[in-house]
Each structure stands twice: as C-alpha cells, then as structure tokens.
Design a protein around this motif. Structure first.
Motif, short mmCIF file in Angstrom:
data_model
loop_
_atom_site.label_atom_id
_atom_site.label_comp_id
_atom_site.label_asym_id
_atom_site.label_seq_id
_atom_site.Cartn_x
_atom_site.Cartn_y
_atom_site.Cartn_z
N ILE A 50 0.84 -1.20 0.00
CA ILE A 50 0.00 0.00 0.00
C ILE A 50 0.88 1.25 0.00
O ILE A 50 0.62 2.20 -0.74
CB ILE A 50 -0.96 -0.02 1.20
N LEU A 51 1.91 1.26 0.82
CA LEU A 51 2.82 2.40 0.88
C LEU A 51 3.53 2.61 -0.46
O LEU A 51 3.69 3.75 -0.91
CB LEU A 51 3.84 2.21 2.00
N ALA A 52 3.92 1.53 -1.12
CA ALA A 52 4.58 1.64 -2.43
C ALA A 52 3.62 2.22 -3.47
O ALA A 52 4.01 3.05 -4.30
CB ALA A 52 5.10 0.28 -2.88
N MET A 53 2.36 1.81 -3.43
CA MET A 53 1.39 2.34 -4.38
C MET A 53 1.11 3.82 -4.13
O MET A 53 0.97 4.60 -5.08
CB MET A 53 0.10 1.52 -4.31
N VAL A 54 1.04 4.22 -2.87
CA VAL A 54 0.81 5.63 -2.54
C VAL A 54 1.99 6.48 -3.00
O VAL A 54 1.82 7.56 -3.57
CB VAL A 54 0.55 5.79 -1.03
N MET A 55 3.20 5.99 -2.77
CA MET A 55 4.39 6.73 -3.20
C MET A 55 4.45 6.84 -4.73
O MET A 55 4.83 7.88 -5.27
CB MET A 55 5.65 6.06 -2.65
N ALA A 56 4.08 5.77 -5.44
CA ALA A 56 4.05 5.82 -6.90
C ALA A 56 3.00 6.81 -7.40
O ALA A 56 3.23 7.54 -8.37
CB ALA A 56 3.78 4.43 -7.46
N PHE A 57 1.86 6.86 -6.73
CA PHE A 57 0.82 7.82 -7.10
C PHE A 57 1.31 9.25 -6.90
O PHE A 57 1.11 10.11 -7.76
CB PHE A 57 -0.45 7.56 -6.27
#
Length: 136
Positions: free
Chosen positions: A8-15
């Motif tokens: 989830i943290l990786a997806m938020v950072m990518a966003f």
C-alpha cells in the motif's frame, strides 16, 4: 500484515510521484459571465459564439461576450539526484540505514541454557506405568 502495508505504501508513493511529475492544465470557458465548460488536459468546449457577428461588435468596444481562462500547473522536470549535494543529516541517515540493513543478515545469538550440559536423571522405574496414568 507487513507485506500488505509495504504494498500500500509503495502504491501511494508511486501515485504521488505520478501526480508531482505530470503537468496539469485546467481550461474554463465563460460566456456572458456564466461558466460553460471546464476541461482538464485539453481545450474547453466553446459556446459557439466565438467569431460571430455579436463577438465582432463587442471586440470594437474592447470587450467580448466570451472569456477563456487557462490555469497551468507545471510538473517537476528535474528528477536526477546529485550525490555531491548530500548534507550531514542525509549522510548520517544513510550510514544508520546501511548499518541497520546489514545487521538484519547477522546470525542471532542463541540464548544461554545453563543446564544444557547436564544429563537428565536416570529413571529407575517408569512412574507413569506404575501409577497407570496415561494421556488420552
């Protein structure tokens, strides 16, 4: 639970990376002071009175019936990191992070068991059979 939080943290950072690097353009078209269309990333639709007779009359006086507003938010273009500009705080963080990461691969110390070298007592008779106590 930990891998799910990391994903989830990786997806938020990518966003956030995507949002910060994309240039945003918002166009608004007003006709007689009322909003006709709002468009993101492309041109807004007009009301159809751009080059008509009414528009030509208003242009001679210096004002028009239609107004077009463009809001542009530029994205970040410089994404290269210069390693020559690392200050002391960042150096301390990198050293601490590297030390912690390397320590994850060190073998763990086994706990000390003080009676590990002593043999168990010798059983003369099996008391569970003598008392006929069995686990069911």
């Amino acid at each position: 639970m930990k891998p799910m939080i990391q994903k989830i943290l990786a997806m938020v950072m990518a966003f956030f990376m995507l949002v910060s690097t994309v240039s945003w353009t918002i166009e608004k078209h007003y006709c007689f002071g009322s909003l006709v269309d709002i468009a993101f990333f492309h041109e807004a639709d007009t009301c159809g009175m751009d080059m008509g007779l009414v528009d030509a009359i208003f242009d001679k006086r210096g004002n028009s019936c239609c107004d077009h507003e463009v809001i542009t938010i530029p994205g970040q273009d410089d994404l290269k990191i210069s390693y020559h500009d690392i200050d002391l705080g960042q150096q301390l963080f990198l050293v601490a992070y590297a030390a912690y990461y390397i320590s994850q691969f060190q073998p763990k110390a086994q706990p000390l068991v003080p009676h590990a070298d002593y043999p168990p007592p010798i059983l003369v008779k099996d008391i569970t059979i003598l008392d006929q106590v069995f686990l069911i």
